[in-house]
Enzyme design. Structure first.
Site, PDB file in Angstrom:
ATOM      1  N   LEU A  94       0.836  -1.197   0.000  1.00 25.19           N
ATOM      2  CA  LEU A  94       0.000   0.000   0.000  1.00 25.19           C
ATOM      3  C   LEU A  94       0.875   1.252   0.000  1.00 25.19           C
ATOM      4  O   LEU A  94       2.094   1.171  -0.059  1.00 25.19           O
ATOM      5  CB  LEU A  94      -0.916  -0.038   1.231  1.00 25.19           C
ATOM      6  CG  LEU A  94      -1.961  -1.174   1.217  1.00 25.19           C
ATOM      7  CD1 LEU A  94      -2.489  -1.437   2.616  1.00 25.19           C
ATOM      8  CD2 LEU A  94      -3.101  -0.852   0.266  1.00 25.19           C
ATOM      9  N   TYR A 149       0.873   3.356   8.073  1.00 22.88           N
ATOM     10  CA  TYR A 149       0.616   3.147   6.645  1.00 22.88           C
ATOM     11  C   TYR A 149       1.443   1.970   6.140  1.00 22.88           C
ATOM     12  O   TYR A 149       2.508   1.674   6.660  1.00 22.88           O
ATOM     13  CB  TYR A 149       0.827   4.411   5.817  1.00 22.88           C
ATOM     14  CG  TYR A 149       2.167   5.107   5.879  1.00 22.88           C
ATOM     15  CD1 TYR A 149       3.297   4.552   5.287  1.00 22.88           C
ATOM     16  CD2 TYR A 149       2.287   6.355   6.482  1.00 22.88           C
ATOM     17  CE1 TYR A 149       4.516   5.217   5.316  1.00 22.88           C
ATOM     18  CE2 TYR A 149       3.499   7.029   6.517  1.00 22.88           C
ATOM     19  CZ  TYR A 149       4.611   6.450   5.929  1.00 22.88           C
ATOM     20  OH  TYR A 149       5.813   7.107   5.958  1.00 22.88           O
ATOM     21  N   CYS A 150       0.886   1.275   5.141  1.00 18.30           N
ATOM     22  CA  CYS A 150       1.487   0.060   4.574  1.00 18.30           C
ATOM     23  C   CYS A 150       1.947  -0.900   5.678  1.00 18.30           C
ATOM     24  O   CYS A 150       3.117  -1.267   5.761  1.00 18.30           O
ATOM     25  CB  CYS A 150       2.652   0.407   3.650  1.00 18.30           C
ATOM     26  SG  CYS A 150       3.107  -0.956   2.534  1.00 18.30           S
ATOM     27  N   PRO A 151       1.007  -1.322   6.556  1.00 16.52           N
ATOM     28  CA  PRO A 151       1.399  -2.176   7.673  1.00 16.52           C
ATOM     29  C   PRO A 151       1.817  -3.571   7.205  1.00 16.52           C
ATOM     30  O   PRO A 151       1.321  -4.081   6.203  1.00 16.52           O
ATOM     31  CB  PRO A 151       0.120  -2.241   8.521  1.00 16.52           C
ATOM     32  CG  PRO A 151      -0.994  -1.997   7.545  1.00 16.52           C
ATOM     33  CD  PRO A 151      -0.437  -1.070   6.508  1.00 16.52           C
ATOM     34  N   LYS A 162       6.353   3.112  14.686  1.00 19.82           N
ATOM     35  CA  LYS A 162       7.032   2.597  13.491  1.00 19.82           C
ATOM     36  C   LYS A 162       7.896   3.664  12.823  1.00 19.82           C
ATOM     37  O   LYS A 162       7.468   4.794  12.628  1.00 19.82           O
ATOM     38  CB  LYS A 162       5.960   2.092  12.512  1.00 19.82           C
ATOM     39  CG  LYS A 162       6.466   1.622  11.157  1.00 19.82           C
ATOM     40  CD  LYS A 162       5.304   1.044  10.370  1.00 19.82           C
ATOM     41  CE  LYS A 162       5.606   0.846   8.908  1.00 19.82           C
ATOM     42  NZ  LYS A 162       4.456   0.256   8.192  1.00 19.82           N
TER      43      LYS A 162
END
Length: 287
Positions: A94, A149-151, A162
């Site tokens: 993502l 975001y973009c896990p 993160k």
């Protein structure tokens, strides 16, 4: 005793391609074409294991899933209005934010001889980052950070926030393990930008019927400078990268693309341009 993550990092030699200071005109589509090119040459044994560092100014990289957002155009407009370029990479995952405070590293290995299972590639990159940050005595954990975001299961965090995400791409006998490391600036501001992108491109959470898109909470993300409470720059991380790879290998050497790789790169770049033209409907050239 089984193979350890460090085994993958201990190469007879590491080829280094440093593209961390090419400036604002270095387009991220070139980076993804470059890694595919290196996967092919490393996979065929024409190049040793390669570490490529890269930085792109104010760029949002979408994954293929993002191209299915119902109001993608609205989301892209929001990002462009904020002064960002938007591209689609050639793999899953993502949206992520790249800017001059984010160092990307790609480690490209030969797949077949090393028998690289997916976790081993992720673990090797995690081990490398832990070594790079050893002087700061931080406890770095690898698990999915919900709300980022973009896990993914190899999100790297300190104290639950993160600062890096790892992905992997396998192609033509080679494996590219890629990481983005947020060195400085505000991690939560980057996350808020992606939160607003999804808000504009989805309109309503009910449009995400499969639960694909993350419900972003900006406070879950931070830069290393914020987390370690000291100035960490892209240049600091570059020096740490080269220092660790030198310790782990017989030799480091810098080498650009060979003439054969240049030809493959041009083909891969054309594919990337065509993919992006298909999504965004605008033809472009990077000459």
């Amino acid at each position: 005793m089984g193979k350890q993550p460090i085994d993958l990092l201990m190469q007879p030699s590491w080829r280094i391609i440093d593209q961390s200071s090419l400036g604002p005109y270095f387009d991220a589509k070139q980076s993804f074409a470059m890694d595919d090119t290196l996967c092919a040459s490393v996979g065929k044994g024409e190049s040793p294991a390669t570490a490529r560092s890269w930085v792109h100014h104010r760029t949002i990289v979408l994954g293929i899933q993002d191209t299915r957002l119902p109001f993608l155009e609205d989301g892209v407009k929001l990002l462009e209005d904020e002064g960002y370029r938007v591209i689609v990479r050639n793999s899953g995952g993502l949206a992520v934010v790249l800017d001059e405070g984010v160092l990307n590293i790609s480690l490209i290995f030969e797949d077949e001889k090393k028998g690289i299972d997916i976790d081993r590639g992720y673990e090797a990159m995690t081990e490398l980052v832990r070594r790079m940050l050893r002087p700061h005595h931080a406890e770095i954990e690898a698990y999915e950070i919900k709300g980022s975001y973009c896990p993914g299961s190899y999100d790297l965090s300190i104290g639950g926030r993160k600062f890096a995400g790892i992905s992997q791409r396998r192609l033509r006998g080679g494996t590219a393990v890629q990481i983005y490391l947020c060195a400085d600036k505000s991690g939560s501001e980057r996350a808020d930008l992606i939160r607003r992108f999804y808000q504009a491109a989805l309109k309503d959470k009910s449009n995400d019927t499969k639960g694909v898109y993350p419900d972003i909470r900006p406070e879950t993300m931070a830069s290393l400078s914020e987390l370690l409470r000291t100035d960490i720059t892209v240049q600091d991380l570059m020096l740490a990268l080269l220092t660790e790879l030198k310790e782990l290998s017989g030799r480091l050497y810098a080498a650009g693309l060979s003439p054969e790789e240049e030809m493959v790169f041009e083909k891969n770049l054309t594919r990337m341009l065509e993919r992006n033209e298909k999504v965004f409907g605008t033809q472009e050239s990077l000459d």
